[in-house]
Write a protein that holds these residues in place. Structure first.
Motif, PDB file in Angstrom:
ATOM      1  N   SER A  79      44.057  43.648  39.154  1.00 38.28           N
ATOM      2  CA  SER A  79      43.266  42.430  39.307  1.00 38.28           C
ATOM      3  C   SER A  79      41.800  42.822  39.254  1.00 38.28           C
ATOM      4  CB  SER A  79      43.584  41.751  40.645  1.00 38.28           C
ATOM      5  OG  SER A  79      42.626  40.729  40.898  1.00 38.28           O
ATOM      6  N   ALA A 132      44.626  41.011  35.150  1.00 31.12           N
ATOM      7  CA  ALA A 132      44.199  39.627  35.412  1.00 31.12           C
ATOM      8  C   ALA A 132      42.712  39.658  35.721  1.00 31.12           C
ATOM      9  CB  ALA A 132      44.963  39.042  36.595  1.00 31.12           C
ATOM     10  N   THR A 133      41.934  39.010  34.874  1.00 31.28           N
ATOM     11  CA  THR A 133      40.476  39.086  35.052  1.00 31.28           C
ATOM     12  C   THR A 133      39.836  37.740  35.364  1.00 31.28           C
ATOM     13  OG1 THR A 133      38.382  39.816  34.052  1.00 31.28           O
ATOM     14  CG2 THR A 133      40.000  38.881  32.541  1.00 31.28           C
ATOM     15  N   GLY A 154      43.930  35.523  32.737  1.00 30.50           N
ATOM     16  CA  GLY A 154      42.768  35.270  33.576  1.00 30.50           C
ATOM     17  C   GLY A 154      42.843  33.939  34.301  1.00 30.50           C
ATOM     18  N   ASN A 158      43.143  35.615  40.799  1.00 37.26           N
ATOM     19  CA  ASN A 158      43.672  36.553  39.802  1.00 37.26           C
ATOM     20  C   ASN A 158      44.734  37.477  40.400  1.00 37.26           C
ATOM     21  OD1 ASN A 158      42.242  36.344  37.016  1.00 37.26           O
ATOM     22  ND2 ASN A 158      40.700  35.866  38.578  1.00 37.26           N
TER      23      ASN A 158
END
Ligand SMILES: Cc1cc2nc3c(=O)[nH]c(=O)nc-3n(C[C@H](O)[C@H](O)[C@H](O)COP(=O)(O)O)c2cc1C
Length: 184
Positions: free
Chosen positions: A7, A74-75, A111, A16
């Motif tokens: 994350s 996950a951004t 994201g 995220n």
């Protein structure tokens, strides 16, 4: 098969980080999910420290990526791009270039933002950076807009379309990381 989740947010209540957990629910039986939680410990990239004995946090990240079969990032989106601390971690992992654990590593990006666009620019930037480091980035995204309303109590995504995107992204990644594909 082990998927390493990263994350890009340090926030305890990160959307995220929750999105990563939602992705874990989509993994097929037999796939293991591990979350890397060392982002806060990474020093700023410094080529003078990038020696045979790099900082411990760096060695741990490189080792976690090397051991994993695939990466799922996950951004958040910060000022239309990826958070600096996430870029910094990828910069460390990308060196030395020919020995980088990112080379040929299957990777997927998704994201979440509280805004209306679901971090689509940040995801594009993340895919570019990973590709530049030699990762095999799968062609898909999950753009979770209005993330504060998008994740149910049980950790699943509320929107059916987003759930489908998530399912497809995770399965593309697993397929890319399957031993037959890697041997090909
Ligand atoms: C410094 C900063 C810049 C941001 N810039 C954007 C942006 O350009 N686009 C956007 O959609 N959201 C932007 N946001 C909102 C974040 O995407 C939102 O807070 C998101 O929930 C953060 O992810 P997290 O919940 O995983 O911590 C920004 C937030 C911060 C703190």
């Amino acid at each position: 098969m082990t998927i390493l989740g990263i994350s890009g947010s340090l926030r305890a209540d990160s959307h995220n980080s929750r999105l990563l957990r939602a992705a874990e629910r989509e993994l097929p039986a037999g796939a293991r999910f591990e979350v890397w939680d060392g982002l806060r410990d990474m020093p700023p990239y410094d080529e003078d420290l990038d020696t045979e004995e790099p900082p411990e946090a760096v060695a741990r990240l490189r080792d976690a990526i090397a051991r994993a079969d695939a990466l799922l990032i996950a951004t958040p989106e910060y000022n239309s791009s990826i958070p600096g601390c996430l870029k910094n971690a990828i910069d460390w992992a990308s060196r030395p270039r020919l020995e980088s654990p990112l080379r040929f590593k299957p990777a997927a990006v998704m994201g979440a933002t509280t805004g209306s666009f679901g971090a689509v620019w940040a995801q594009a930037e993340m895919r570019k950076v990973l590709g530049s480091a030699g990762a095999r980035v799968v062609d898909g995204e999950v753009a979770l807009a209005h993330a504060q309303d998008g994740i149910a109590e049980d950790g699943s995504l509320r929107d059916e379309g987003r759930n489908l995107q998530l399912h497809e992204l995770v399965h593309l990644l697993v397929e890319e990381a399957s031993p037959e594909r890697i041997a090909a």
